[in-house]
Design a protein around this motif. Structure first.
Motif, PDB file in Angstrom:
ATOM      1  N   ASP A  69     -29.814  -5.084  29.666  1.00  0.00           N
ATOM      2  CA  ASP A  69     -30.153  -4.458  28.394  1.00  0.00           C
ATOM      3  C   ASP A  69     -30.222  -5.462  27.254  1.00  0.00           C
ATOM      4  O   ASP A  69     -30.864  -5.198  26.230  1.00  0.00           O
ATOM      5  CB  ASP A  69     -29.122  -3.376  28.049  1.00  0.00           C
ATOM      6  CG  ASP A  69     -29.190  -2.189  29.004  1.00  0.00           C
ATOM      7  OD1 ASP A  69     -30.158  -2.115  29.787  1.00  0.00           O
ATOM      8  OD2 ASP A  69     -28.283  -1.345  28.971  1.00  0.00           O
ATOM      9  N   SER A 104     -36.443  -5.789  28.374  1.00  0.00           N
ATOM     10  CA  SER A 104     -36.866  -4.605  27.610  1.00  0.00           C
ATOM     11  C   SER A 104     -36.444  -3.301  28.277  1.00  0.00           C
ATOM     12  O   SER A 104     -36.805  -2.221  27.812  1.00  0.00           O
ATOM     13  CB  SER A 104     -38.390  -4.618  27.451  1.00  0.00           C
ATOM     14  OG  SER A 104     -39.018  -4.561  28.723  1.00  0.00           O
ATOM     15  N   ARG A 105     -35.666  -3.380  29.343  1.00  0.00           N
ATOM     16  CA  ARG A 105     -35.341  -2.192  30.140  1.00  0.00           C
ATOM     17  C   ARG A 105     -34.726  -1.064  29.312  1.00  0.00           C
ATOM     18  O   ARG A 105     -35.048   0.111  29.508  1.00  0.00           O
ATOM     19  CB  ARG A 105     -34.372  -2.581  31.257  1.00  0.00           C
ATOM     20  CG  ARG A 105     -33.957  -1.423  32.173  1.00  0.00           C
ATOM     21  CD  ARG A 105     -33.021  -1.922  33.266  1.00  0.00           C
ATOM     22  NE  ARG A 105     -32.737  -0.896  34.252  1.00  0.00           N
ATOM     23  CZ  ARG A 105     -31.669  -0.095  34.217  1.00  0.00           C
ATOM     24  NH1 ARG A 105     -30.803  -0.210  33.218  1.00  0.00           N
ATOM     25  NH2 ARG A 105     -31.470   0.798  35.166  1.00  0.00           N
ATOM     26  N   ALA A 106     -33.860  -1.389  28.365  1.00  0.00           N
ATOM     27  CA  ALA A 106     -33.132  -0.357  27.622  1.00  0.00           C
ATOM     28  C   ALA A 106     -34.046   0.466  26.724  1.00  0.00           C
ATOM     29  O   ALA A 106     -33.640   1.526  26.237  1.00  0.00           O
ATOM     30  CB  ALA A 106     -32.024  -0.990  26.790  1.00  0.00           C
ATOM     31  N   ASN A 107     -35.281  -0.002  26.519  1.00  0.00           N
ATOM     32  CA  ASN A 107     -36.220   0.756  25.680  1.00  0.00           C
ATOM     33  C   ASN A 107     -37.496   1.092  26.453  1.00  0.00           C
ATOM     34  O   ASN A 107     -38.529   1.353  25.864  1.00  0.00           O
ATOM     35  CB  ASN A 107     -36.580  -0.038  24.421  1.00  0.00           C
ATOM     36  CG  ASN A 107     -37.216   0.824  23.355  1.00  0.00           C
ATOM     37  OD1 ASN A 107     -36.684   1.864  22.976  1.00  0.00           O
ATOM     38  ND2 ASN A 107     -38.372   0.402  22.856  1.00  0.00           N
ATOM     39  N   GLY A 150     -35.145   2.207  31.763  1.00  0.00           N
ATOM     40  CA  GLY A 150     -33.971   2.806  31.139  1.00  0.00           C
ATOM     41  C   GLY A 150     -33.957   4.310  31.279  1.00  0.00           C
ATOM     42  O   GLY A 150     -32.924   4.955  31.074  1.00  0.00           O
ATOM     43  N   LEU A 155     -31.363   6.910  25.537  1.00  0.00           N
ATOM     44  CA  LEU A 155     -31.430   5.459  25.733  1.00  0.00           C
ATOM     45  C   LEU A 155     -30.412   4.737  24.862  1.00  0.00           C
ATOM     46  O   LEU A 155     -29.746   3.787  25.308  1.00  0.00           O
ATOM     47  CB  LEU A 155     -32.835   4.946  25.414  1.00  0.00           C
ATOM     48  CG  LEU A 155     -33.966   5.374  26.362  1.00  0.00           C
ATOM     49  CD1 LEU A 155     -35.310   4.904  25.812  1.00  0.00           C
ATOM     50  CD2 LEU A 155     -33.751   4.823  27.766  1.00  0.00           C
ATOM     51  N   ASP A 156     -30.284   5.162  23.622  1.00  0.00           N
ATOM     52  CA  ASP A 156     -29.384   4.472  22.707  1.00  0.00           C
ATOM     53  C   ASP A 156     -27.921   4.696  23.069  1.00  0.00           C
ATOM     54  O   ASP A 156     -27.070   3.860  22.744  1.00  0.00           O
ATOM     55  CB  ASP A 156     -29.647   4.912  21.266  1.00  0.00           C
ATOM     56  CG  ASP A 156     -31.009   4.448  20.771  1.00  0.00           C
ATOM     57  OD1 ASP A 156     -31.557   3.488  21.350  1.00  0.00           O
ATOM     58  OD2 ASP A 156     -31.538   5.045  19.816  1.00  0.00           O
ATOM     59  N   ARG A 186     -27.112   4.857  26.166  1.00  0.00           N
ATOM     60  CA  ARG A 186     -27.080   4.341  27.541  1.00  0.00           C
ATOM     61  C   ARG A 186     -26.604   5.445  28.496  1.00  0.00           C
ATOM     62  O   ARG A 186     -25.744   5.232  29.363  1.00  0.00           O
ATOM     63  CB  ARG A 186     -26.170   3.109  27.670  1.00  0.00           C
ATOM     64  CG  ARG A 186     -26.537   1.954  26.766  1.00  0.00           C
ATOM     65  CD  ARG A 186     -27.906   1.355  27.087  1.00  0.00           C
ATOM     66  NE  ARG A 186     -28.161   0.139  26.342  1.00  0.00           N
ATOM     67  CZ  ARG A 186     -28.806   0.096  25.174  1.00  0.00           C
ATOM     68  NH1 ARG A 186     -29.269   1.210  24.635  1.00  0.00           N
ATOM     69  NH2 ARG A 186     -29.002  -1.053  24.563  1.00  0.00           N
TER      70      ARG A 186
END
Length: 751
Positions: free
Chosen positions: A57, A61-64, A130, A329-330, A332
């Protein structure tokens, strides 16, 4: 004339095929950049992710990044058209994710019809993303895919046809029940459509408090009841032992009808048999289960929603999925939970109970969007959605135990969310907060103008100022009523009423202008003919703190009376007045002066303009860095025009050594740190944010080009040089432009 079909095809084909593309977020201009982007530099984040997978993350860019996945078996109303033909829809989904929540998307069209194998394929791709958004997969296969993925992957998975629809429908129903004075646990619900959306909606309504015994679910064969032997496990969840078998029977006495099936299946006679104060959500698209106009003509006690944008109360999934994923996403989140969907539904319902911003009403050609039978859901372009729904979802993720990250500072999180989709709003919000701390009494001379009245209402509602509208009271109230404006928020100064201020204002105007050809008997008539004169005199005599005028007239026609009354002090010494625009771009605010008042200026005037513009920027929280613009860089061109700007710089360096200002310089030099570095002697070490133009012609052209071609938000024109906050609006100014300028006036006065 281009047909709708041709327009749609051209939209998708030009200027490049498709609707999405990949853009890099890091520079790759030099050999060093290349070695960091790829080998050998890329090995370092790889090692960090091996050490701790959560580091993905931080370094990727996976987390978004969300996967939008389909097999094309149930694409919109087109049916089973296959994965490739469904790709335009998936790209469209990607556009909405990015536009409304700043989420990146890879669309995946998979040629696999077996639900278990499809789920297995998606699960193997899960490390890339994500979150996963399932789209347009036929029922009951979609239930199988969703259940298998929820069991196999540790990222949030959402089937928008199910969860998105259910969330938005629940939000609308919460408000519709409030308006109809009914409780969810008591109402009789009929739902036609036992596919993915219908079953998901009923499941969520049960979680919200509906009673299963009060629900009748129907498919093409009629009511789903316990005597039927053709039910899959998902339909069987809602099998009833009640005696109703047909839609007509089910509708008798029903409080709520929910249609997720096909157009035209509900007759006016069926609608007449529903309970008093019914609720109808006819969501088949493009033709609702019963036409909106027909339904409203049959029942005047009805609250109705459809899936169409040309009727009130559109149940639109774009209100859901971008914001659901943003919050998930934010936080997680490892999964979506019913608590997260319910939190989103309640947040949407609550948002619809507060009046929509004027900009939203204008976007939908409405006079006002206010909670009621025609407004039970927010509109997709409501800018408040991004700061309201994701925090509710993220908090619910924590409460339900699926969050791997708790957002500690929700206020700062909301600021970050706003910055994602509209960077200029952060600066505007700061100005609004400052204005609310010192709201001015602002007078608006154009009291019969609908736009001005709407702006005055909005300014009062937001607490930015205390509006005073000038005009004959009856005319103002009539115009306000026609515009749907609540006149309680502002006061009215009627110059024709007995006991009004007009007598004292006329006397003061006479004494101020008696040596300029104005007679005592004439003063009152002059004021009554010219509301701008009344407004300026109210400011001069202390009955108002400032004024905004000019939306319905040419700029010079309004500026002249302003300068006549307010352009000098008590001893008759004249103020030098200048014009400035604030230009809000994606990542910065710029102040451009003089764009509107002075055609030509000598060196002394340019120096004074720079000082005033710098002070205005500072009063709005910006550390000013001033560039004196020309077509020359520090003497590179010897012309009278460039020498005049250079002389202004010398005056400033001597008079204001504390001010960061330099020139003369070209515009690109002022804004490009690389070019500025070529002049190490310059006092400007960073790009300028206050730009002083040598002539009005140059400034006016520049700000309009920046607005039209650069997409900047323009706030102004702001008059600087007067001791009071009096500003002349641009001809045809919108509600938003007036509101922004009112906020600037109050914010500056509070400094």
């Amino acid at each position: 004339m281009t047909s709708w079909r041709e327009e749609a095809l051209n939209y998708h084909r030009y200027p490049v095929p498709g609707k999405i593309a990949i853009r890099t977020t890091k520079p790759c201009l030099t050999q060093r950049d290349l070695s960091l982007a790829y080998t050998p530099g890329v090995a370092e984040p790889c090692r960090e992710i091996v050490r701790d997978p959560a580091n993905a993350d931080l370094y990727t860019s996976r987390a978004n990044l969300v996967a939008v996945v389909t097999n094309g078996t149930a694409v919109l109303g087109l049916g089973d058209i296959g994965p490739l033909a469904g790709k335009p829809v998936m790209e469209g989904k990607a556009v909405l994710f990015k536009r409304f929540a700043d989420i990146d998307v890879f669309d995946l069209e998979i040629d696999e019809r077996d639900p278990e194998r499809l789920a297995d394929l998606i699960a193997r791709l899960a490390p890339t993303f994500g979150g996963i958004n399932l789209e347009d997969i036929r029922a009951p296969d979609c239930f199988v895919v969703l259940e298998r993925l929820q069991a196999q992957v540790d990222v949030p998975v959402l089937h928008d046809d199910q969860h998105g629809t259910a969330t938005i429908l629940a939000a609308g129903l919460i408000n519709a029940l409030e308006l109809q004075n009914k409780a969810l646990e008591d109402v009789q619900i009929v739902c036609v459509g036992a596919g993915a959306a219908g079953i998901a909606c009923m499941r969520l309504l049960l979680k919200l408090g509906a009673k299963k015994e009060n629900i009748l679910l129907l498919d093409r064969k009629g009511v789903i009841h316990k005597g039927r032997e053709d039910l899959n496990p998902y339909k069987a969840e809602f099998a009833t032992d009640r005696p109703e078998r047909t839609l007509a029977e089910a509708m008798r006495g029903a409080d709520v009808f929910i249609g997720l099936s096909q157009g035209g299946i509900v007759s006016p006679e069926m609608l007449k048999t529903m309970a008093p104060r019914p609720i109808v959500f006819a969501l088949a698209n493009p033709e609702p289960e019963i036409a909106y106009d027909v339904a409203m003509s049959v029942r005047d006690d009805l609250v109705m929603a459809t899936g169409r944008s040309d009727h009130p109360n559109q149940v639109n999934n774009v209100l859901g999925f971008p914001f659901l994923f943003r919050g998930a996403l934010d936080a997680r989140a490892r999964a979506f939970t019913d608590e997260m969907f319910i939190a989103a539904a309640r947040a949407l319902a609550e948002l619809a109970r507060t009046p929509a911003p004027a900009s939203v009403a204008r976007a939908y050609n409405a006079k006002k969007l206010q909670f009621g039978k025609d407004y039970i859901l927010p509109k997709p372009f409501d800018p408040r959605l991004i700061e309201v729904v994701p925090p509710a979802v993220a908090e619910a993720a924590v409460r339900s135990g699926v969050a791997q990250r708790k957002i500690e500072d929700l206020k700062q999180y909301r600021v970050e969310l706003v910055r994602r989709v509209d960077p200029s709003r952060e600066f505007l919000d700061w100005i609004y907060d400052k204005a609310r701390a010192h709201p001015l009494r602002l007078v608006f001379p154009e009291g019969d103008d609908e736009v001005v009245l709407r702006a005055a209402e909005e300014i009062a509602r937001l607490g930015l100022a205390q509006p005073i509208v000038i005009g004959a009271r009856a005319s103002v109230l009539e115009a306000a009523k026609a515009a749907g404006v609540d006149a309680e928020g502002f006061s009215i100064m009627d110059p024709f009423e007995e006991g009004s201020l007009i007598e004292s204002l006329a006397e003061a105007y006479y004494f101020d202008r008696k040596r300029h050809g104005v007679l005592r008997d004439e003063a009152k008539r002059m004021l009554r003919r010219n509301p701008v004169l009344i407004g300026t005199m109210m400011v001069r005599r202390g009955f108002a703190d400032g004024m905004l005028a000019g939306r319905t007239d040419h700029y010079p026609n309004v500026l002249r009376p302003v300068l006549r009354v307010l352009g000098h002090d008590e001893q008759g010494r004249r103020y030098r007045v200048y014009g400035m625009y604030m230009m809000l771009l994606e990542n910065a605010a710029y102040f451009l002066a003089d764009c509107t008042v002075n055609l030509e200026m000598d060196a002394e005037a340019l120096a004074e303009l720079a000082e005033l513009a710098a002070e205005a920027a500072a009063s709005l929280g910006v550390q000013p860095r001033v560039a004196m613009l020309s077509f020359s860089n520090f003497g590179s061109v010897e012309r009278p025009e460039t020498k005049r700007v250079a002389q202004a710089v010398r005056i400033l360096h001597e008079r204001r050594p504390d001010l960061v200002v330099d020139g003369e310089m070209q515009a690109d030099t002022a804004l490009d740190a690389r070019l500025l570095a070529l002049y190490p002697f310059s006092k400007l070490k960073e790009p300028a944010n206050v730009l002083i133009f040598p002539t009005m012609q140059a400034g006016n052209i520049a700000y309009k080009l920046l607005k039209e071609l650069g997409g900047a938000t323009a706030i102004g024109p702001v008059l600087i040089g007067l001791p009071k906050q009096v500003h002349v609006l641009a001809t045809g100014a919108t509600v938003d432009e007036i509101v922004h300028l009112a906020a600037v006036a109050s914010a500056r006065a509070g400094e």
